[in-house]
Each structure stands twice: as structure tokens, then as C-alpha cells.
Scaffold this motif. Structure first.
Motif, PDB file in Angstrom:
ATOM      1  N   TRP A  58       0.824  -1.209   0.000  1.00  0.00           N
ATOM      2  CA  TRP A  58       0.000   0.000   0.000  1.00  0.00           C
ATOM      3  C   TRP A  58       0.855   1.254   0.000  1.00  0.00           C
ATOM      4  O   TRP A  58       0.485   2.270  -0.570  1.00  0.00           O
ATOM      5  N   GLU A  80     -10.655  14.659   3.637  1.00  0.00           N
ATOM      6  CA  GLU A  80     -11.401  13.422   3.404  1.00  0.00           C
ATOM      7  C   GLU A  80     -11.421  13.053   1.924  1.00  0.00           C
ATOM      8  O   GLU A  80     -11.350  11.886   1.576  1.00  0.00           O
ATOM      9  N   LEU A 124      -7.994  11.602   1.190  1.00  0.00           N
ATOM     10  CA  LEU A 124      -7.929  10.248   1.751  1.00  0.00           C
ATOM     11  C   LEU A 124      -8.697   9.269   0.877  1.00  0.00           C
ATOM     12  O   LEU A 124      -8.225   8.159   0.597  1.00  0.00           O
ATOM     13  N   SER A 125      -9.872   9.671   0.442  1.00  0.00           N
ATOM     14  CA  SER A 125     -10.699   8.818  -0.414  1.00  0.00           C
ATOM     15  C   SER A 125      -9.990   8.523  -1.736  1.00  0.00           C
ATOM     16  O   SER A 125     -10.042   7.391  -2.234  1.00  0.00           O
ATOM     17  N   GLU A 166      -7.243   5.972  -0.975  1.00  0.00           N
ATOM     18  CA  GLU A 166      -7.811   4.685  -0.589  1.00  0.00           C
ATOM     19  C   GLU A 166      -8.395   3.950  -1.788  1.00  0.00           C
ATOM     20  O   GLU A 166      -8.361   2.716  -1.847  1.00  0.00           O
ATOM     21  N   ASP A 222      -9.492  -3.564   1.499  1.00  0.00           N
ATOM     22  CA  ASP A 222      -9.631  -2.649   2.625  1.00  0.00           C
ATOM     23  C   ASP A 222      -8.273  -2.297   3.203  1.00  0.00           C
ATOM     24  O   ASP A 222      -7.414  -3.154   3.362  1.00  0.00           O
ATOM     25  N   LEU A 223      -8.114  -1.038   3.514  1.00  0.00           N
ATOM     26  CA  LEU A 223      -6.882  -0.581   4.155  1.00  0.00           C
ATOM     27  C   LEU A 223      -6.982  -0.788   5.659  1.00  0.00           C
ATOM     28  O   LEU A 223      -8.014  -0.504   6.260  1.00  0.00           O
ATOM     29  N   GLN A 244      -6.324   0.161   9.568  1.00  0.00           N
ATOM     30  CA  GLN A 244      -6.420   1.451  10.240  1.00  0.00           C
ATOM     31  C   GLN A 244      -5.059   2.143  10.291  1.00  0.00           C
ATOM     32  O   GLN A 244      -4.978   3.366  10.184  1.00  0.00           O
ATOM     33  N   LYS A 268      -4.580   4.050   7.094  1.00  0.00           N
ATOM     34  CA  LYS A 268      -5.413   5.254   7.057  1.00  0.00           C
ATOM     35  C   LYS A 268      -4.837   6.344   7.959  1.00  0.00           C
ATOM     36  O   LYS A 268      -4.779   7.512   7.566  1.00  0.00           O
ATOM     37  N   ASN A 269      -4.401   5.958   9.144  1.00  0.00           N
ATOM     38  CA  ASN A 269      -3.813   6.928  10.074  1.00  0.00           C
ATOM     39  C   ASN A 269      -2.513   7.508   9.514  1.00  0.00           C
ATOM     40  O   ASN A 269      -2.257   8.704   9.630  1.00  0.00           O
ATOM     41  N   ALA A 294      -3.352   9.890   6.693  1.00  0.00           N
ATOM     42  CA  ALA A 294      -3.929  11.114   7.242  1.00  0.00           C
ATOM     43  C   ALA A 294      -2.835  12.018   7.817  1.00  0.00           C
ATOM     44  O   ALA A 294      -2.867  13.246   7.631  1.00  0.00           O
TER      45      ALA A 294
END
Length: 177
Positions: A30, A55, A58-59, A62, A68-69, A71, A74-75, A78
């Protein structure tokens, strides 16, 4: 370039400490996908726009990664976005790969070949190259028709060239000397 390397180092080290070697392959996947997106000039331009929200960015990232990523991803993303460090993502990915390789005693190797190599041929070549370079190698193949035949392997600043092009250059140098 040195500035990006300096910026990227703490991010790569923090991510490495958070994941360790056990999950390194998934993280590298990723992270490489993020780096490829971040390298785009269009994405850089969009990221600098005040009309684009965190957001939305991020979208965008992603959506590039299949599945699915976690968490953690994602953190991490971000944090990079919040600190305006998207241009450093390719360097973060490279430094993370370097940390994983150092931990595993491995190195990335690029095999340039005049012709496509099958997985069986690459698997047969791996032990020879690992013995030659003295460490485990993560091989990637890139076509290079200018070699005429044979291969050229680059590991960091080391090179092993058995291509016909290199042999012709050696013969040319010997004949003109």
C-alpha cells in the motif's frame, strides 16, 4: 532531493517501528501504491487546492489500493496529508523498503534483460545472483532491448553485466587499444 530524504526518514522509521518485519510486505504494497499516486503532478496540484478536503484526498488514495486498508494505513496517510508531506511519499516508500531490507539482510535488484524472463528462469537465476552479491535479493525484471542478449543486474551501486552489448564494448576497447 536531500530535503525530501530528510523529511521522509522519520515517517519511514516510525512506520517501520509500528509494523516491524512481519507485516512489511503488505505495508510496502500500500505504501508503493500511495507513492505512485503522490508522484503524479495532477495529484500534487489537487492536494494544494484549498477546495479539496482532507477526506477527499484520503478517499482518492484509498480508492487506488485494492481491498480494505488497515487502520494503520489510514492513520499514516492522514498524518502525511495533514502535514503536507505528499511529495515525500515516494521517498518514504523507498526508505521503508531500505529499512526492511536491512533488517532482513536483503537488497533490491533490477535485472535488465533483452528478452522477457519466465518465473522459472528467474528462480534459476536467483541463487546464482545471491551468491554473486552475497545477500538475499528481491528481483524485479525490466526489459532493455539494447542489451541484444544476456542480462545486466544492478544492486544498489553494484553492477553485474553479462550482456552481449557489454561484451561487444569490451571487444571494441580491446581492438582499439
Amino acid at each position: 532531493m536531500a530535503e525530501l530524504a530528510t523529511i521522509a526518514r522519520p515517517y519511514a522509521e516510525a512506520l517501520f517501528k509500528a509494523t516491524g518485519v512481519a507485516g512489511a510486505e503488505q505495508v510496502q504494497q500500500w505504501l508503493d501504491a500511495f507513492a505512485e499516486v503522490a508522484a503524479s503532478e495532477d495529484v500534487q496540484r489537487v492536494a494544494q487546492s484549498p477546495k479539496v478536503s482532507r477526506e477527499q484526498l484520503l478517499s482518492l488514495f484509498e480508492s487506488v489500493v485494492q481491498g480494505d486498508l488497515p487502520q494503520l494505513a489510514k492513520n499514516f496517510l492522514a498524518t502525511v496529508i495533514d502535514n503536507d508531506r505528499l511529495p515525500a511519499l515516494p521517498m518514504i516508500a523507498a526508505q521503508y523498503r531500505g529499512l526492511v531490507n536491512a533488517q532482513q539482510g536483503a537488497a533490491d535488484a533490477v535485472v535488465y534483460s533483452a528478452f522477457p524472463l519466465s518465473d522459472a528462469e528467474l528462480d534459476g537465476l536467483r541463487p546464482v545472483l545471491e551468491k554473486r552479491f552475497g545477500r538475499k535479493l528481491n528481483l524485479t525484471v525490466q526489459p532493455d532491448a539494447s542489451l541484444i542478449g544476456g542480462i545486466r543486474v544492478v544492486v544498489g551501486d553494484e553492477e553485474f553485466d553479462t550482456s552481449i552489448k557489454a561484451r561487444l564494448e569490451q571487444m571494441k576497447a580491446a581492438l582499439t587499444a
